[in-house]
Design a protein around this motif. Structure first.
Motif, PDB file in Angstrom:
ATOM      1  N   GLY A  29       0.803  -1.220   0.000  1.00 30.62           N
ATOM      2  CA  GLY A  29       0.000   0.000   0.000  1.00 30.62           C
ATOM      3  C   GLY A  29       0.833   1.265   0.000  1.00 30.62           C
ATOM      4  O   GLY A  29       0.570   2.198  -0.769  1.00 30.62           O
ATOM      5  N   ALA A  30       1.861   1.307   0.849  1.00 29.21           N
ATOM      6  CA  ALA A  30       2.710   2.502   0.916  1.00 29.21           C
ATOM      7  C   ALA A  30       3.500   2.693  -0.373  1.00 29.21           C
ATOM      8  O   ALA A  30       3.643   3.822  -0.863  1.00 29.21           O
ATOM      9  CB  ALA A  30       3.668   2.401   2.109  1.00 29.21           C
ATOM     10  N   THR A  31       4.002   1.610  -0.947  1.00 27.73           N
ATOM     11  CA  THR A  31       4.767   1.711  -2.190  1.00 27.73           C
ATOM     12  C   THR A  31       3.887   2.211  -3.325  1.00 27.73           C
ATOM     13  O   THR A  31       4.275   3.121  -4.070  1.00 27.73           O
ATOM     14  CB  THR A  31       5.393   0.346  -2.551  1.00 27.73           C
ATOM     15  OG1 THR A  31       6.232  -0.071  -1.472  1.00 27.73           O
ATOM     16  CG2 THR A  31       6.190   0.426  -3.827  1.00 27.73           C
ATOM     17  N   ILE A  32       2.707   1.646  -3.454  1.00 29.17           N
ATOM     18  CA  ILE A  32       1.792   2.075  -4.514  1.00 29.17           C
ATOM     19  C   ILE A  32       1.363   3.518  -4.287  1.00 29.17           C
ATOM     20  O   ILE A  32       1.355   4.331  -5.215  1.00 29.17           O
ATOM     21  CB  ILE A  32       0.574   1.121  -4.584  1.00 29.17           C
ATOM     22  CG1 ILE A  32       1.020  -0.235  -5.121  1.00 29.17           C
ATOM     23  CG2 ILE A  32      -0.530   1.711  -5.450  1.00 29.17           C
ATOM     24  CD1 ILE A  32      -0.012  -1.329  -4.961  1.00 29.17           C
ATOM     25  N   ALA A  33       1.030   3.862  -3.049  1.00 25.60           N
ATOM     26  CA  ALA A  33       0.561   5.221  -2.758  1.00 25.60           C
ATOM     27  C   ALA A  33       1.640   6.271  -3.032  1.00 25.60           C
ATOM     28  O   ALA A  33       1.372   7.290  -3.688  1.00 25.60           O
ATOM     29  CB  ALA A  33       0.095   5.316  -1.306  1.00 25.60           C
ATOM     30  N   LEU A  34       2.849   6.046  -2.548  1.00 20.32           N
ATOM     31  CA  LEU A  34       3.910   7.038  -2.761  1.00 20.32           C
ATOM     32  C   LEU A  34       4.297   7.144  -4.233  1.00 20.32           C
ATOM     33  O   LEU A  34       4.536   8.245  -4.738  1.00 20.32           O
ATOM     34  CB  LEU A  34       5.132   6.712  -1.916  1.00 20.32           C
ATOM     35  CG  LEU A  34       5.029   7.190  -0.483  1.00 20.32           C
ATOM     36  CD1 LEU A  34       6.151   6.632   0.366  1.00 20.32           C
ATOM     37  CD2 LEU A  34       5.049   8.697  -0.422  1.00 20.32           C
TER      38      LEU A  34
END
Length: 162
Positions: free
Chosen positions: A89-94
């Motif tokens: 989630g964090a990788t996709i979001a950033l």
């Protein structure tokens, strides 16, 4: 004073940095492989996309794994699941945010003056369109190598003791 807590903090910080670099390389390699399979001809655009994905992964790794460590609890299965969800989630979001700003930068020349009402609408809808385009076109760049890396990194985090 022995300096032991400082040494432990330094060691933890170096492990986070090493993990961030490894995660960025894995996701960058996934994007590069995906672009090669799609036979992109423009090498400059390829390098930019790989750097964009790598930067998103690099900045996402440390916060995602730290939060997953605290949310995961004592059971390895829970740590594995927490790491998988938060790291993905964090990788996709950033990466989507970086893509959105790049998209916005391109369209900024046709937008109204900054901080006007028209500019606000243009900014919000340009970013929303960029996020949509990233979800449609960018998520497939994580497959198949990024998914394998996610499983491997999550498994490594699950095996670490709290």
């Amino acid at each position: 004073m022995t300096g032991r807590p400082d040494r432990n903090r330094l060691k933890a910080a170096l492990w986070l940095l090493a993990g961030s670099l490894a995660w960025a390389l894995a996701i960058g390699a996934s994007a590069a492989l995906s672009l090669l399979w799609r036979e992109w001809q423009n090498r400059d655009a390829q390098a930019f996309v790989v750097a964009l994905f790598g930067a998103g992964a690099f900045l996402a790794y440390a916060p995602a794994t730290i939060i997953a460590k605290y949310l995961g609890g004592k059971r390895a299965e829970t740590r594995f699941a927490a790491t998988m969800v938060l790291l993905a989630g964090a990788t996709i979001a950033l990466t989507a945010v970086f893509f959105g700003y790049w998209y916005r930068l391109y369209y900024a020349r046709w937008h109204e003056p900054a901080f006007s009402i028209g500019w606000t609408f243009q900014y919000v809808f340009t970013m929303a369109a960029a996020f949509y385009h990233f979800l449609v076109l960018g998520l497939r760049m994580y497959l198949p190598l990024g998914l394998a890396a996610l499983l491997a990194f999550s498994l490594m985090q699950a095996r670490q003791r709290r």
